[in-house]
Design an enzyme around this catalytic site. Structure first.
Site, PDB file in Angstrom:
ATOM      1  N   GLU A  48       0.842  -1.191   0.000  1.00 25.76           N
ATOM      2  CA  GLU A  48       0.000   0.000   0.000  1.00 25.76           C
ATOM      3  C   GLU A  48       0.879   1.244   0.000  1.00 25.76           C
ATOM      4  O   GLU A  48       2.097   1.156   0.195  1.00 25.76           O
ATOM      5  CB  GLU A  48      -0.941  -0.002   1.214  1.00 25.76           C
ATOM      6  CG  GLU A  48      -1.943  -1.146   1.166  1.00 25.76           C
ATOM      7  CD  GLU A  48      -2.915  -1.160   2.337  1.00 25.76           C
ATOM      8  OE1 GLU A  48      -3.940  -1.834   2.209  1.00 25.76           O
ATOM      9  OE2 GLU A  48      -2.648  -0.507   3.364  1.00 25.76           O
ATOM     10  N   ARG A  73      -0.895   8.805   9.486  1.00 27.19           N
ATOM     11  CA  ARG A  73      -0.841   7.349   9.687  1.00 27.19           C
ATOM     12  C   ARG A  73      -0.437   6.635   8.403  1.00 27.19           C
ATOM     13  O   ARG A  73      -1.006   6.883   7.339  1.00 27.19           O
ATOM     14  CB  ARG A  73      -2.208   6.835  10.143  1.00 27.19           C
ATOM     15  CG  ARG A  73      -2.278   5.314  10.251  1.00 27.19           C
ATOM     16  CD  ARG A  73      -3.605   4.872  10.809  1.00 27.19           C
ATOM     17  NE  ARG A  73      -4.702   5.044   9.882  1.00 27.19           N
ATOM     18  CZ  ARG A  73      -5.046   4.167   8.935  1.00 27.19           C
ATOM     19  NH1 ARG A  73      -4.345   3.068   8.768  1.00 27.19           N
ATOM     20  NH2 ARG A  73      -6.085   4.392   8.154  1.00 27.19           N
ATOM     21  N   HIS A 124     -10.901  10.126   7.127  1.00 23.62           N
ATOM     22  CA  HIS A 124     -10.720   8.679   7.236  1.00 23.62           C
ATOM     23  C   HIS A 124     -10.228   8.203   8.589  1.00 23.62           C
ATOM     24  O   HIS A 124     -10.616   7.133   9.044  1.00 23.62           O
ATOM     25  CB  HIS A 124      -9.743   8.221   6.144  1.00 23.62           C
ATOM     26  CG  HIS A 124      -9.522   6.743   6.104  1.00 23.62           C
ATOM     27  ND1 HIS A 124     -10.555   5.839   5.929  1.00 23.62           N
ATOM     28  CD2 HIS A 124      -8.397   6.002   6.234  1.00 23.62           C
ATOM     29  CE1 HIS A 124     -10.067   4.612   5.933  1.00 23.62           C
ATOM     30  NE2 HIS A 124      -8.760   4.676   6.139  1.00 23.62           N
ATOM     31  N   ARG A 165      -0.685   9.093   2.108  1.00 23.40           N
ATOM     32  CA  ARG A 165      -2.059   9.560   1.911  1.00 23.40           C
ATOM     33  C   ARG A 165      -2.198  11.080   1.910  1.00 23.40           C
ATOM     34  O   ARG A 165      -3.012  11.626   1.163  1.00 23.40           O
ATOM     35  CB  ARG A 165      -2.960   8.966   3.004  1.00 23.40           C
ATOM     36  CG  ARG A 165      -3.205   7.491   2.816  1.00 23.40           C
ATOM     37  CD  ARG A 165      -3.962   6.903   3.978  1.00 23.40           C
ATOM     38  NE  ARG A 165      -4.249   5.496   3.713  1.00 23.40           N
ATOM     39  CZ  ARG A 165      -4.868   4.710   4.580  1.00 23.40           C
ATOM     40  NH1 ARG A 165      -5.252   5.163   5.745  1.00 23.40           N
ATOM     41  NH2 ARG A 165      -5.103   3.440   4.274  1.00 23.40           N
ATOM     42  N   HIS A 171      -8.697  10.177   3.612  1.00 27.63           N
ATOM     43  CA  HIS A 171      -8.354   9.113   2.663  1.00 27.63           C
ATOM     44  C   HIS A 171      -8.522   9.678   1.258  1.00 27.63           C
ATOM     45  O   HIS A 171      -9.521  10.323   0.958  1.00 27.63           O
ATOM     46  CB  HIS A 171      -9.266   7.902   2.859  1.00 27.63           C
ATOM     47  CG  HIS A 171      -8.731   6.661   2.215  1.00 27.63           C
ATOM     48  ND1 HIS A 171      -8.709   6.488   0.847  1.00 27.63           N
ATOM     49  CD2 HIS A 171      -8.175   5.537   2.739  1.00 27.63           C
ATOM     50  CE1 HIS A 171      -8.164   5.319   0.567  1.00 27.63           C
ATOM     51  NE2 HIS A 171      -7.837   4.722   1.694  1.00 27.63           N
TER      52      HIS A 171
END
Length: 525
Positions: A110, A378, A343, A282, A234
């Site tokens: 990811e 994060r 998110h 992100r 997100h």
């Protein structure tokens, strides 16, 4: 009902703590709404862990620190990442059916990760984890699961029949959603695992109940909170007027999905982060999409993985494919319209490596905390991991200290002698809608001091209305959530106004530079 320990929240953090504690003690788990209504069940992506021969703990630590823009606590990051493989082992023992490849765990990649290290169950990992933890908890005679309980406030020594100002936590007052009565659930130790505050924003991938309850209750009881301005958006939430909060997992980009301008087809991440492209962290991707939407007057951008074979796409993303097919989108041949949405709450109640908060008798784990793991942003799939590690840490510390924990004193019953039933519920809906809209517009992905000050002004006005309403009428779940959302909004805005730099998720046009020294924003009640 006799129990030794109270746990608020039935997601990954709460149930992990419950299962560890129940080996020795009687545990009560309270859940707002259903037992599966929290964020855990919604998690698509997976759990990050160093399991590949070419990967190392140091790589995972570095990726986490880079994503967190230097605001992470390195000791915490190492503590969590080194315990990831054993967390995965425990989940395998509980029967979580992780995807495998020739017997080995299948690892996906990811954004922000330098290696494949995400274990997953198709694209519905959270649901599989929730199911396994819940099954184990239901089979344990020392665990009582009580759904339909909305916690109002933590019980502290101030609520004792003999008043004390020592700040010790003795459980929580909770509304029985079926009867409308408020019950006092008293315990020697309390674990807060109540999730984040995503619903403070108009657009969010969080479940309906993510209203900052744990953070707000801990703040009112006297606990410090940190880094609440670090609210993760997100990059890829489905844009659909009927479906408000369906997440398109990070793994779609991890497996080769491209972000495209919907009119020109231009792969625009090359303009923002040419080296990492769609695999940038992100915050970088969300700001890029936000810039495209605002610069070109778009409603959305496209996420396209149709250049991969249909069999590949359906095998990797069956849940998303099924959902999109029902909406008339074939992701094997068409691009997916996406927008950023709130998110994850990276800030929260301050905890140490033992999961203990400032308040004696109160531990916390998961999204409601600021442990130092996530820093200013994060890293994907570190969130479920944090739940398992800190759920275990809370249980271990409580059991180690058990003989020092005093017996609870006599606690006052909930007093509703001076309130009546509400005759104007429309006030709650109006305030909720207004708050979520101005938080989106004024305290979103890109901020300015002027917008933040406007939000602060609105929060102060709403606060007076909410306090007056709360003092006059019996509590309902909607009223409790509105009060907590307002508290969370206040903490986010005050934190954002204190950070005079841009770092990670906090990007302000008035202070675009990053300070040479990273500092936490700590608010003291």
């Amino acid at each position: 009902m006799e129990h030794d320990i109270l746990i608020i929240g039935s997601g990954a953090a709460g149930l992990t703590a419950a299962l560890a504690l129940a080996e020795h003690k009687r545990v009560l788990v309270l859940a707002k709404g259903s037992l599966t209504g929290g964020s855990t069940a919604w998690a698509q992506g997976g759990i990050a862990a160093v399991l590949d021969a070419g990967d190392t703990f140091e790589n995972h630590v570095r990726d986490t620190m880079v994503a967190g823009a230097g605001l992470n606590d390195r000791e915490t990051v190492e503590f969590v990442i080194e315990r990831a493989p054993e967390s995965i082992d425990r989940l395998c023992e509980l029967g979580v059916p992780f995807n495998r490849d020739s017997g080995d765990l299948h690892l996906t990649r990811e954004g922000g990760h330098s290696h494949r290290r995400i274990v997953h169950v198709d694209d519905a990992t959270g649901w599989a984890v929730q199911e396994a933890l819940l099954k184990a908890a239901e089979a344990n005679g020392n665990i009582t699961l009580l759904p339909g309980r909305t916690c109002v406030d933590l019980i502290t020594s101030r609520n004792g029949e003999k008043y004390s100002g020592d700040g010790r936590v003795w459980g929580a007052y909770a509304l029985d959603e079926a009867t409308g009565r408020v019950e006092a659930h008293v315990a020697r130790a309390t674990v807060l695992a109540a999730g984040g505050a995503g619903r403070v924003y108009q657009f969010s991938t969080a479940p309906r109940g993510a209203t900052g309850d744990g953070i707000a209750m801990a703040w009112r009881a006297g606990a410090r909170v940190s880094n609440m301005e670090m609210m993760q958006f997100h990059p890829t939430c489905l844009y659909n007027l009927e479906v408000k909060n369906f997440l398109i997992t990070e793994a779609v980009r991890g497996e080769g999905g491209h972000l495209l301008h919907p009119e020109t087809g231009h792969r625009f991440m090359a303009d923002y982060d040419p080296e990492r492209m769609e695999l940038a962290p992100r915050d970088v991707v969300a700001r890029a999409i936000d810039d495209q939407i605002k610069r070109y007057g778009l409603d959305y951008v496209h996420l396209d993985i149709s250049h991969k074979s249909a069999d590949f796409v359906r095998a990797h993303f069956p849940t998303i494919d099924e959902k999109l097919s029902g909406l008339g989108i074939d992701m094997t041949t068409q691009p997916i319209p996406v927008v950023p949405a709130q998110h994850y709450t990276c800030g929260g109640v301050i905890v140490g490596l033992d999961a203990a908060t400032d308040l004696p008798g109160l531990w916390a784990a998961g999204e409601c905390t600021e442990s130092g793991l996530h820093g200013a942003n994060r890293l994907a799939s570190n969130s479920l991991l944090e739940c398992f590690v800190y759920g275990e840490a809370a249980a271990k510390d409580i059991l180690a200290r058990w003989d020092e924990l005093p017996e609870p004193p006599a606690i006052k019953s909930w007093d509703e002698s001076r309130v009546t039933d509400s005759d104007e519920e429309v006030v709650i809906k109006q305030n909720w809608t207004e708050m979520r809209r101005f938080m989106w517009n004024y305290v979103g992905i890109v901020r300015t001091t002027k917008r933040l000050e406007r939000a602060r002004h609105r929060i102060r006005l709403l606060g007076r209305e909410i306090d007056e309403y709360y003092g006059s009428f019996r509590v309902t779940t909607d009223l409790i959530e509105l009060r907590n959302l307002h508290q969370a909004a206040y903490l986010i805005v005050e934190s954002a106004l204190q950070r005079h730099e841009s770092r990670g998720l906090h990007f302000t046009l008035d202070h675009p530079e990053t300070d040479p020294v990273a500092r936490d924003t700590v608010l003291v009640p």
